[in-house]
Design an enzyme around this catalytic site. Structure first.
Site, PDB file in Angstrom:
ATOM      1  N   SER A 287       0.853  -1.188   0.000  1.00 53.69           N
ATOM      2  CA  SER A 287       0.000   0.000   0.000  1.00 53.69           C
ATOM      3  C   SER A 287       0.888   1.237   0.000  1.00 53.69           C
ATOM      4  O   SER A 287       2.040   1.191   0.441  1.00 53.69           O
ATOM      5  CB  SER A 287      -0.902   0.010   1.231  1.00 53.69           C
ATOM      6  OG  SER A 287      -0.168   0.360   2.392  1.00 53.69           O
ATOM      7  N   ASP A 288       0.363   2.344  -0.501  1.00 50.00           N
ATOM      8  CA  ASP A 288       1.068   3.603  -0.279  1.00 50.00           C
ATOM      9  C   ASP A 288       0.843   4.000   1.176  1.00 50.00           C
ATOM     10  O   ASP A 288      -0.020   3.450   1.872  1.00 50.00           O
ATOM     11  CB  ASP A 288       0.586   4.676  -1.245  1.00 50.00           C
ATOM     12  CG  ASP A 288       1.663   5.717  -1.528  1.00 50.00           C
ATOM     13  OD1 ASP A 288       2.586   5.863  -0.702  1.00 50.00           O
ATOM     14  OD2 ASP A 288       1.590   6.385  -2.565  1.00 50.00           O
ATOM     15  N   TRP A 289       1.616   4.967   1.634  1.00 53.98           N
ATOM     16  CA  TRP A 289       1.668   5.312   3.060  1.00 53.98           C
ATOM     17  C   TRP A 289       0.258   5.550   3.619  1.00 53.98           C
ATOM     18  O   TRP A 289      -0.413   6.517   3.259  1.00 53.98           O
ATOM     19  CB  TRP A 289       2.518   6.561   3.256  1.00 53.98           C
ATOM     20  CG  TRP A 289       2.739   6.948   4.685  1.00 53.98           C
ATOM     21  CD1 TRP A 289       1.801   7.420   5.552  1.00 53.98           C
ATOM     22  CD2 TRP A 289       3.965   6.900   5.408  1.00 53.98           C
ATOM     23  NE1 TRP A 289       2.365   7.676   6.775  1.00 53.98           N
ATOM     24  CE2 TRP A 289       3.697   7.372   6.718  1.00 53.98           C
ATOM     25  CE3 TRP A 289       5.263   6.524   5.091  1.00 53.98           C
ATOM     26  CZ2 TRP A 289       4.681   7.472   7.697  1.00 53.98           C
ATOM     27  CZ3 TRP A 289       6.250   6.622   6.072  1.00 53.98           C
ATOM     28  CH2 TRP A 289       5.955   7.086   7.361  1.00 53.98           C
TER      29      TRP A 289
END
Length: 746
Positions: A287-289
């Site tokens: 996932s992105d942050w």
């Protein structure tokens, strides 16, 4: 029996020689068996731990983290990866903590190595302006070597999002607006980062981002929604991701945006149906942050527990810093809302990469202080940065042969808020270092001219100034000089993530400063340093010489000086369209024609046109000048009609007709004149970067085949249709030198 064994060995040897894929598959099978053997020994909690990623938050002298929970989770085996830990010593210390866990599964260390690690390269959009795939791959190769020598296993790059809206700050991190060029660059960058393959000590895992369509955020606003047809998704936005996958990309990252109402992080269609299904991706998705937890404010999940359920089912394997998987997946499995098979699949993907990296054999193999010291102080790496920086510069205007500068000049005035800046040359998304040294424009000119020419200096104004108090001093300095070099543009933190802008004109009063210096009557060269296309109409119309120098990294000043003096002849071409006005955005060269196209900028009556501004951009995709000139002639097609399984050979003569040796980026565009889906007015389908000495001619060859004529039809099938095609070859998308027509038949 002995003879049979010998025969079998010989046969096996032949198989390995003739079909190396057999050996490769055998190695894959071997790793899969190892993965399964580890997986069988793991508890559910340990499995979920492998899907959990934390960031380090240490300072130069403090502990790895101020959070005791993080330290405990590392030692308890509740962590699969950490980001923002770098250095041979530091990564070894953290890995030693992981080796205290029951299973002793090593951590993967990740870092945003976007355009260089110790040596900073030009921002990715600038590198794309080089159209030099070999140098682009080498820039990523240098970054990969330096990172690997510092204990890093994984970079969150390349970003391959197509960007058609310069208001979006993250265009600086991509390769521009074109799908074909973007796909070629995506492939090159993955190859650069991963070198000869994972497991080599100079290779790091690439992470292709952001899956998918993040570059089409509404209004150019970061993190905003994306709403598009499946056709646009497949035709324009997905191909660079597929190219990166074909290059062997180890990992993917999902995007922050929703796509047609579904957050990418929880989007089964993107992650399971396309990436892991249709495309057969064997790596893992991170996932992105915080994006898993962000499905709650999106309004797609009621809480982090439901977000964790939606994400793991959709295909998100690792949770970057949203703290959603670790506390919730175990309970979801017990409640039969998430199957253990889904957990096992995600863990297998992560473990497989750890085996491929060789971390199970030696968790510390990348944490080698001796190798780090040697790699991070390499003169060769600085030379690579200089070369890439030179190739990234785009010459936009050069009236009256203002450039290159004469080496007999007595006095040069260097004016502007970026003239002596080092930090801004580093650009956004760069790795920070204590006592870092970057070469400013002023220093680069000093290095170039020595004592032969006197350098005068005035700042004139700050980057975002509203005051013109410094203009008078700058004007006086300009009056004393033979020529004025002005450095204007954006600060390093004005383009990048979360740096969207509605106004993309040169900030503050900088363009007023240009007007004031131009009024002195002195020859003026304007250098524009930025992370995105800017609007600067007055400068474009009135100043004789303009170069777009982006943010060029460690060797910025030296590279600019080399180009200013003609020691390197600029050959960069714009990877994005530059608008005349923000009201034209989004603007790109490969638009679809309408039933009422405007024939020219004055043709506005009941046409698809603006009443108050021209349709055309200020500078088009593919545009860029040279100190020399090139002539295109003698176009030949091997045939004017081709069958589906056939091809057409194209040849023409390219001649350097000027006085300077130089490189030309020859661009091949096609237009499908009629089809079952309306096609763009032109599409880049091939290019070559050709070096010619002054007066030299060369035969240039291209091949047109079915693949170059194919597109996604109404059923989203990749296919070519019989019909007529227009061939265009030129030096920019709006500067076509040669044209012809041909047909595709059944």
């Amino acid at each position: 029996m002995i003879k049979n064994k010998l025969a079998a060995a010989l046969i096996l040897g032949v198989v390995f020689q003739v079909n190396p894929l057999f050996a490769q598959q055998k190695n894959i099978d071997k790793i899969d068996r190892k993965v399964d053997s580890v997986l069988r020994l793991m508890t559910l909690e340990e499995k979920i731990g492998q899907l959990n990623q934390y960031t380090g938050d240490r300072d130069a002298t403090g502990p790895i983290t101020t959070s005791p929970n993080k330290l405990k989770d590392i030692k308890d085996g509740k962590l699969g990866s950490m980001l923002n830990i770098r250095g041979a010593k530091e990564t070894r210390e953290v890995q030693e903590m992981a080796m205290q866990s029951r299973m002793k599964i090593p951590l993967i260390f990740g870092l945003d190595v976007i355009h260089g690690y110790r040596v900073t390269f030009p921002i990715p959009l600038a590198e794309a302006a080089s159209w030099d795939l070999a140098e682009l791959e080498n820039a990523a190769r240098v970054a990969g070597r330096e990172s690997a020598a510092s204990g890093i296993h994984w970079t969150f790059a390349p970003m391959v999002d197509i960007g058609r809206d310069p208001r979006w700050g993250r265009v600086m991190e991509g390769a521009g607006e074109d799908t074909y060029l973007g796909s070629k660059i995506a492939y090159a960058r993955v190859k650069g980062f991963q070198g000869k393959g994972l497991g080599n000590l100079d290779a790091i895992m690439a992470c292709v981002k952001h899956f998918a369509a993040y570059g089409a955020a509404i209004a150019g606003r970061d993190y905003a929604a994306v709403d598009m047809s499946d056709h646009s998704l497949w035709e324009y936005y997905l191909p660079p991701f597929k190219a990166a996958l074909d290059a062997g990309a180890a990992t993917f990252m999902n995007s922050f945006n929703t796509l047609n109402g579904i957050p990418a992080t929880g989007n089964t269609y993107l992650q399971r149906d396309i990436l892991k299904g249709k495309w057969g991706f064997k790596g893992f998705m991170v996932s992105d942050w915080g994006s898993i937890g962000e499905m709650v404010p999106h309004g797609y999940a009621k809480d982090k527990k439901q977000a964790a359920e939606l994400a793991i089912k959709a295909g998100s394997d690792m949770d970057m810093e949203s703290r959603s998987y670790l506390p919730n997946l175990g309970q979801l499995v017990k409640e039969n809302k998430v199957s253990i098979a889904l957990i096992d699949d995600a863990v297998r993907r992560v473990l497989r990469k750890k085996f491929e990296l060789g971390l199970f054999d030696d968790p510390y193999r990348f944490s080698n202080a001796t190798r780090q010291e040697k790699e991070l102080n390499s003169a060769e790496n600085k030379k690579a940065s200089l070369k890439m920086a030179e190739k990234s510069i785009v010459l936009l205007k050069n009236n009256n042969q203002t450039l290159p500068l004469s080496k007999s000049l007595k006095k040069i005035a260097v004016i502007g808020p970026l003239a002596k800046s080092e930090k801004d040359m580093q650009g956004f998304w760069s790795v920070s270092w204590q006592n870092d040294k970057l070469v400013s424009l002023y220093e680069g000119l000093q290095n170039k001219i020595g004592n032969q020419t006197e350098l005068l200096y005035a700042k004139g104004c700050e980057i975002s100034d509203t005051s013109k108090a410094g203009f008078a001093a700058a004007i006086e300095v300009a009056k004393q000089a033979d020529v004025v070099v002005m450095a204007v543009g954006e600060a390093y933190d004005m383009s990048g993530e979360a740096k969207s802008k509605a106004n993309i004109q040169i900030p503050g009063v900088q363009e007023d400063l240009i007007k004031a210096i131009q009024a002195t009557g002195k020859p003026v060269v304007v250098l524009i340093m930025a992370g995105r296309p800017l609007v600067f109409n007055w400068t474009a119309d009135n100043v004789n010489a303009i170069m777009y120098t982006w943010w060029l990294g460690s060797e910025a000043g030296n590279a600019i000086a080399n180009v200013l003096y003609g020691d390197y002849n600029p050959a960069g071409k714009l990877p994005m369209t530059f608008p005349r006005d923000e009201g034209q955005i989004p603007i790109y060269y490969n638009y679809l024609s309408t039933g009422r196209p405007s024939q020219n900028d004055k043709d506005t009556r009941y046409r698809s046109a603006y009443l108050d501004i021209q349709n055309s951009p200020k500078y088009t995709f593919g545009y860029g000048l040279s100190y020399t000139t090139f002539d295109y002639s003698n176009l030949k097609l091997s045939k004017t009609a081709m069958a589906m399984n056939d091809k057409i050979n194209i040849s023409f003569t390219l001649k350097n007709t000027g006085k300077f040796d130089g490189e030309e980026v020859v661009q091949v565009y096609l237009q499908d004149m009629f089809a079952s889906v309306v096609r763009p007015v032109k599409e880049l389908k091939d290019f070559q970067k050709v070096m010619l000495k002054a007066g030299e001619s060369k035969a240039i060859n291209f091949v047109i085949d079915k693949e170059k004529l194919s597109f996604f039809n109404q059923k989203l099938q990749w296919a070519a249709e019989p019909g007529d095609f227009k061939l265009m070859i030129g030096t920019a998308s709006d500067n076509i030198k040669l044209e012809s027509n041909f047909a595709l038949t059944n």
